[in-house]
Design a protein around this motif. Sequence first.
Motif, PDB file in Angstrom:
ATOM      1  N   LEU A 188      45.848  49.045  44.770  1.00 56.30           N
ATOM      2  CA  LEU A 188      45.543  47.929  43.893  1.00 56.30           C
ATOM      3  C   LEU A 188      44.067  47.929  43.521  1.00 56.30           C
ATOM      4  O   LEU A 188      43.208  48.317  44.317  1.00 56.30           O
ATOM      5  CB  LEU A 188      45.903  46.608  44.582  1.00 56.30           C
ATOM      6  CG  LEU A 188      47.388  46.405  44.885  1.00 56.30           C
ATOM      7  CD1 LEU A 188      47.600  45.058  45.558  1.00 56.30           C
ATOM      8  CD2 LEU A 188      48.217  46.494  43.617  1.00 56.30           C
ATOM      9  N   PRO A 189      43.756  47.494  42.287  1.00 55.88           N
ATOM     10  CA  PRO A 189      42.355  47.462  41.865  1.00 55.88           C
ATOM     11  C   PRO A 189      41.594  46.355  42.580  1.00 55.88           C
ATOM     12  O   PRO A 189      42.180  45.424  43.135  1.00 55.88           O
ATOM     13  CB  PRO A 189      42.457  47.183  40.368  1.00 55.88           C
ATOM     14  CG  PRO A 189      43.728  46.408  40.216  1.00 55.88           C
ATOM     15  CD  PRO A 189      44.666  47.003  41.248  1.00 55.88           C
ATOM     16  N   ARG A 190      40.279  46.460  42.573  1.00 46.49           N
ATOM     17  CA  ARG A 190      39.440  45.401  43.130  1.00 46.49           C
ATOM     18  C   ARG A 190      39.436  44.226  42.153  1.00 46.49           C
ATOM     19  O   ARG A 190      39.099  44.383  40.976  1.00 46.49           O
ATOM     20  CB  ARG A 190      38.022  45.926  43.335  1.00 46.49           C
ATOM     21  CG  ARG A 190      37.920  47.003  44.421  1.00 46.49           C
ATOM     22  CD  ARG A 190      36.547  47.657  44.411  1.00 46.49           C
ATOM     23  NE  ARG A 190      36.334  48.424  43.189  1.00 46.49           N
ATOM     24  CZ  ARG A 190      35.183  48.496  42.545  1.00 46.49           C
ATOM     25  NH1 ARG A 190      34.138  47.816  42.984  1.00 46.49           N
ATOM     26  NH2 ARG A 190      35.068  49.235  41.468  1.00 46.49           N
ATOM     27  N   LEU A 191      39.808  43.052  42.647  1.00 47.19           N
ATOM     28  CA  LEU A 191      39.963  41.905  41.764  1.00 47.19           C
ATOM     29  C   LEU A 191      38.657  41.147  41.538  1.00 47.19           C
ATOM     30  O   LEU A 191      38.467  40.551  40.477  1.00 47.19           O
ATOM     31  CB  LEU A 191      41.020  40.950  42.324  1.00 47.19           C
ATOM     32  CG  LEU A 191      42.442  41.534  42.452  1.00 47.19           C
ATOM     33  CD1 LEU A 191      43.389  40.446  42.936  1.00 47.19           C
ATOM     34  CD2 LEU A 191      42.908  42.117  41.135  1.00 47.19           C
ATOM     35  N   ALA A 192      37.762  41.147  42.510  1.00 47.31           N
ATOM     36  CA  ALA A 192      36.533  40.367  42.368  1.00 47.31           C
ATOM     37  C   ALA A 192      35.709  40.805  41.151  1.00 47.31           C
ATOM     38  O   ALA A 192      35.241  39.952  40.390  1.00 47.31           O
ATOM     39  CB  ALA A 192      35.704  40.448  43.645  1.00 47.31           C
ATOM     40  N   PRO A 193      35.489  42.120  40.929  1.00 46.25           N
ATOM     41  CA  PRO A 193      34.718  42.514  39.735  1.00 46.25           C
ATOM     42  C   PRO A 193      35.424  42.133  38.431  1.00 46.25           C
ATOM     43  O   PRO A 193      34.757  41.804  37.451  1.00 46.25           O
ATOM     44  CB  PRO A 193      34.603  44.038  39.882  1.00 46.25           C
ATOM     45  CG  PRO A 193      34.786  44.302  41.331  1.00 46.25           C
ATOM     46  CD  PRO A 193      35.777  43.281  41.783  1.00 46.25           C
ATOM     47  N   ILE A 194      36.775  42.183  38.427  1.00 47.09           N
ATOM     48  CA  ILE A 194      37.491  41.773  37.219  1.00 47.09           C
ATOM     49  C   ILE A 194      37.359  40.270  37.021  1.00 47.09           C
ATOM     50  O   ILE A 194      37.150  39.792  35.905  1.00 47.09           O
ATOM     51  CB  ILE A 194      38.973  42.182  37.316  1.00 47.09           C
ATOM     52  CG1 ILE A 194      39.097  43.702  37.445  1.00 47.09           C
ATOM     53  CG2 ILE A 194      39.746  41.696  36.096  1.00 47.09           C
ATOM     54  CD1 ILE A 194      40.526  44.189  37.596  1.00 47.09           C
ATOM     55  N   ALA A 195      37.445  39.508  38.119  1.00 50.87           N
ATOM     56  CA  ALA A 195      37.298  38.052  38.020  1.00 50.87           C
ATOM     57  C   ALA A 195      35.932  37.678  37.467  1.00 50.87           C
ATOM     58  O   ALA A 195      35.798  36.674  36.748  1.00 50.87           O
ATOM     59  CB  ALA A 195      37.510  37.414  39.386  1.00 50.87           C
ATOM     60  N   ALA A 196      34.909  38.488  37.777  1.00 51.12           N
ATOM     61  CA  ALA A 196      33.564  38.198  37.277  1.00 51.12           C
ATOM     62  C   ALA A 196      33.485  38.310  35.761  1.00 51.12           C
ATOM     63  O   ALA A 196      32.582  37.727  35.140  1.00 51.12           O
ATOM     64  CB  ALA A 196      32.564  39.148  37.925  1.00 51.12           C
TER      65      ALA A 196
END
Length: 404
Positions: free
Chosen positions: A249-257
Motif C-alpha cells: 500500500l502507498p504511504r497515505l500521509a504524503p498524499i493527505a498533505a
Amino acid sequence: MAQAALAFAPEFGAEPSAAGHALQPAGAPTTAFERSGWDIGRDHARYGLTPPADQMLFGHPVRQGWDAGQPAFRRRTRPATPAVRQWLALRLQAWLRGAAFEDLQVTPNLLRQITVSHCPVTGERLTQHTGHASDGVIERLNPQAAYAAGNLAMISRRAQAARAGRDAQAALLTAREAEALPADDTLEGLTAAQWLRLAVLISFATPLPHAQAAALPLLMLPPNRVRVLNPVQALQVVLSLPFAGTAELPRLAPIAALVPARARPAFHVFMTTLLARRVAGGHPWDAAAMKTAMLAAWTDPLMQRRWQRLSLELTTAEADAVIHGATRAGLDGTPWRDSSFAQATEGWGLPVPQPAAARGAPSARTGLIALPGVERRASGGSRVRVGVAPAMVAGKGLRGVRVG
C-alpha cells in the motif's frame, strides 16, 4: 493508414469490363467521404480480403478502392490477422455512420491491446466471430467523440445492442429505471447492476459535471487504454487501485498533505474505509480476490457516502492537483503520468474545456489512461517501463513514463 493511389480509382458508377474489373476512372473520388471509403476498400485488397457484399456494388467507393487495390496487392498481400479484420470492420462501421476515425493511433495493435476475455458490463466470457450475443465487439464509449484511442473498449454484443448508442446520462437514467424492477429482471437485456456498470464505463470517456462524476461508484477499473477524463473519477481510481491488488500500500500521509486542510478529515475516513474493505477482502496475495472485493465494496452505501463526502469537499482543480502532486512525487506506488485534456482527447473532436477555479468547474489538465506493461527506449537510450498490466497511467504526455 495506407496512402491510396487515387489515379487507379474507377469512375463512380462505372460498369465492369469484360475482364471482370471496373473500367478505369475518368477521375478520383471527389469528396473526403468517398476518399475514406476508397481507402477502406483498398486496404481490404492489401490484406487479401473482400469487403462485405453490400459494399461491393459497382460505383461504390469501397468497391472502387478494392478494385484499384487488386492488381497492386495480388502478389504481396499482408496477413489478415483477427486484429486486422476487426480494424477494417471498425473503420467501415465508422465510415457508414459518418463518424470520424482517428487512424494514427487506432491500429490493429491498439485493438489487440484492448481485447479482453470477459465483458466489463455483463461479466460473461466473450466469444469471437460466432454470431452469438456473447461475441466481443469494439464500442465507442463517448458517442459525441471520434473512433479514437482512449474512447474504445471491448464489450459483448449483447451489451452493445442494449446500449443502442446511449450516452452516459441516458445509460444512468436507464439504470435508475431498471432498479424499480424485481431483482435480476432485465431491462432491454441488462439488469440494473449491468446498466450501472455500463454507465460508469461510458462516463470515463465523457466530460461530466463535477458533482455528477463524484456520485458514480467505481464499479470497474477503467479497461486498458480507456482514458478517464473527469478529475474526480481519476482521483477515485488513483486512491482505490493500490487496494485492489497485492502490491504494498502507498504511504497515505504524503498524499493527505496534498489534500486541502478542510477535506483531510473526509480523506482519512474514506481511506480508512478502503483499508477495512481490503482487510475483509481475503488473502492479500490473491490479486483476483482483492480486486473483486474492492470493486464489490463500491456497492456499499456507506462506502459511497464517504467517497461523496470527500469528493464534494474538493473542487475539480483541487482533485486534479492531488493527482498531479502524487504523480510527480511518486507517492501513489504506481507509474502514473497526467496529461492535458487536449492531449488526452487528441483526435476526439471534442472542445477543450477552459480551466477555472470555481468549485465543480472543468479542469483543463487531467487525463488518465490505462496502459499494459511494456518496455520502451527513452531518449538517450535509458530503459523505461510503462505500467504493469493493467496499470493506470496519468501523465503529461500520452506516452509519458517513469524512468527506472
